[in-house]
Design a protein around this motif. Structure first.
Motif, PDB file in Angstrom:
ATOM      1  N   VAL A  55      11.811 -73.139 -10.649  1.00 24.58           N
ATOM      2  CA  VAL A  55      10.962 -73.369  -9.481  1.00 24.58           C
ATOM      3  C   VAL A  55      10.009 -74.513  -9.807  1.00 24.58           C
ATOM      4  N   PRO A  56      10.151 -75.656  -9.151  1.00 25.69           N
ATOM      5  CA  PRO A  56       9.219 -76.759  -9.427  1.00 25.69           C
ATOM      6  C   PRO A  56       7.841 -76.448  -8.858  1.00 25.69           C
ATOM      7  N   LEU A  58       5.303 -76.700  -6.356  1.00 26.47           N
ATOM      8  CA  LEU A  58       5.437 -77.032  -4.949  1.00 26.47           C
ATOM      9  C   LEU A  58       4.072 -77.310  -4.334  1.00 26.47           C
ATOM     10  N   PRO A  59       4.050 -77.883  -3.134  1.00 32.36           N
ATOM     11  CA  PRO A  59       2.777 -77.997  -2.420  1.00 32.36           C
ATOM     12  C   PRO A  59       2.196 -76.600  -2.199  1.00 32.36           C
ATOM     13  N   SER A  61       0.817 -73.135  -0.683  1.00 29.22           N
ATOM     14  CA  SER A  61       1.215 -72.387   0.502  1.00 29.22           C
ATOM     15  C   SER A  61       0.332 -72.805   1.675  1.00 29.22           C
ATOM     16  N   TYR A  78       4.687 -76.254 -13.021  1.00 29.62           N
ATOM     17  CA  TYR A  78       5.003 -74.844 -12.850  1.00 29.62           C
ATOM     18  C   TYR A  78       5.089 -74.147 -14.202  1.00 29.62           C
ATOM     19  N   HIS A 169       9.001 -65.681  -7.630  1.00 32.93           N
ATOM     20  CA  HIS A 169       9.087 -66.799  -6.693  1.00 32.93           C
ATOM     21  C   HIS A 169      10.534 -67.229  -6.450  1.00 32.93           C
ATOM     22  N   TYR A 191       2.498 -68.842  -4.996  1.00 32.03           N
ATOM     23  CA  TYR A 191       2.998 -69.165  -3.658  1.00 32.03           C
ATOM     24  C   TYR A 191       3.215 -67.855  -2.900  1.00 32.03           C
ATOM     25  N   ARG A 194       6.255 -67.643  -0.622  1.00 33.26           N
ATOM     26  CA  ARG A 194       7.550 -67.571  -1.307  1.00 33.26           C
ATOM     27  C   ARG A 194       7.769 -66.189  -1.925  1.00 33.26           C
TER      28      ARG A 194
END
Length: 265
Positions: A55-56, A58-59, A61, A78, A169, A191, A194
């Motif tokens: 899981v990179p 991410l922006p 949530s 991450y 995630h 997140y 997610r």
């Protein structure tokens, strides 16, 4: 004994017993940590696991007025987030507590919870069950104790034979894999959207999710978010309907949320 024979020096009984107990405790902890999952013939849950999903970072949530993301939960990658979480999961002192002093207390408490869910028709012996963020697996042990044999847990660090490696995630399971999912680690989600989406993805239509959360209560330094209102959690589960929201006293968590995934089973 001959009259001139010298008696052997004997160690006091109490120190011998203490040494024996200490040795047995260390042996049990070693055996637990190195135990392999039982073969299929034993009747325990067996699940084919695909490779872990990366899981990179991410922006964030989407903003949610009911969930406050921690300022300290800003990570460069991450992997940094995972390492931060593993600092708690792999802490030797905490693992000793979870495996010894806390073990029976938590297994018994979770068993009472799962028995009540069975009485309400939300869980059965035939359920395929997943515990999300299970650490050493007290929840899984409780499920198996009450008769739910096809139960397994996931956590960043595996704890065989009850818990396999998995990231909440990006759960390492196919769609519709489970009838029932339980978690009490929502506050650790970097997140939240997610986290919820993965539970809904891996639940079958008609499947039940039970979440224990803290509302209006700040978690520990490993928490990534604070839940300000239960509606913040409910709004993330777009494919589910609410079965029940109630107050509980569950190891520092105060609210139980039960959801059912929409659709026919």
């Amino acid at each position: 004994m001959p009259a001139d024979a010298k008696p052997r020096a004997l160690l006091p009984v109490r120190p011998i017993l203490l040494l024996a107990v200490s040795f047995l405790s260390l042996l049990l902890i070693y055996a637990y940590s190195s135990f392999s999952p039982p073969p299929p013939s034993s009747g325990a849950a067996t699940l084919a696991l695909p490779a872990a999903v990366a899981v990179p970072l991410l922006p964030p949530s989407p903003p949610n007025p009911h969930i406050r993301m921690r300022r300290g939960a800003a990570f460069r990658s991450y992997d940094d987030y995972l390492r931060h979480q593993l600092n708690k999961t792999l802490d030797p002192r905490l693992r000793r507590v979870w495996a010894t002093r806390d073990w029976r207390r938590k297994v018994d408490a979770f068993a009472r919870l799962f028995d009540s869910l069975r009485a309400d028709g939300l869980l059965s012996d035939a359920s395929r069950a997943l515990c999300v963020g299970a650490r050493l697996g007290q929840e899984v042990a409780a499920l198996r104790l009450v008769g739910v044999r096809r139960a397994v847990g996931i956590d960043l660090a595996p704890a065989p034979p009850l818990v396999v490696r998995g990231d909440f995630h990006a759960q390492p399971f196919p769609d519709d894999a489970f009838d029932f999912e339980f978690s009490n680690v929502f506050d650790h989600a970097l997140y939240p959207d997610r986290f919820a989406a993965e539970i809904e993805r891996t639940l079958r239509p008609g499947g039940v999710a039970v979440l224990h959360v803290a509302v209006h209560r700040r978690g520990d330094k490993y928490s990534a978010n604070d839940l300000l209102d239960v509606h913040g959690l409910l709004g993330l589960f777009r494919r589910s309907e609410v079965v029940r929201v109630s107050k509980v006293d569950a190891f520092g968590l105060d609210t139980e949320v039960i959801l059912r995934k929409k659709g026919s089973p």
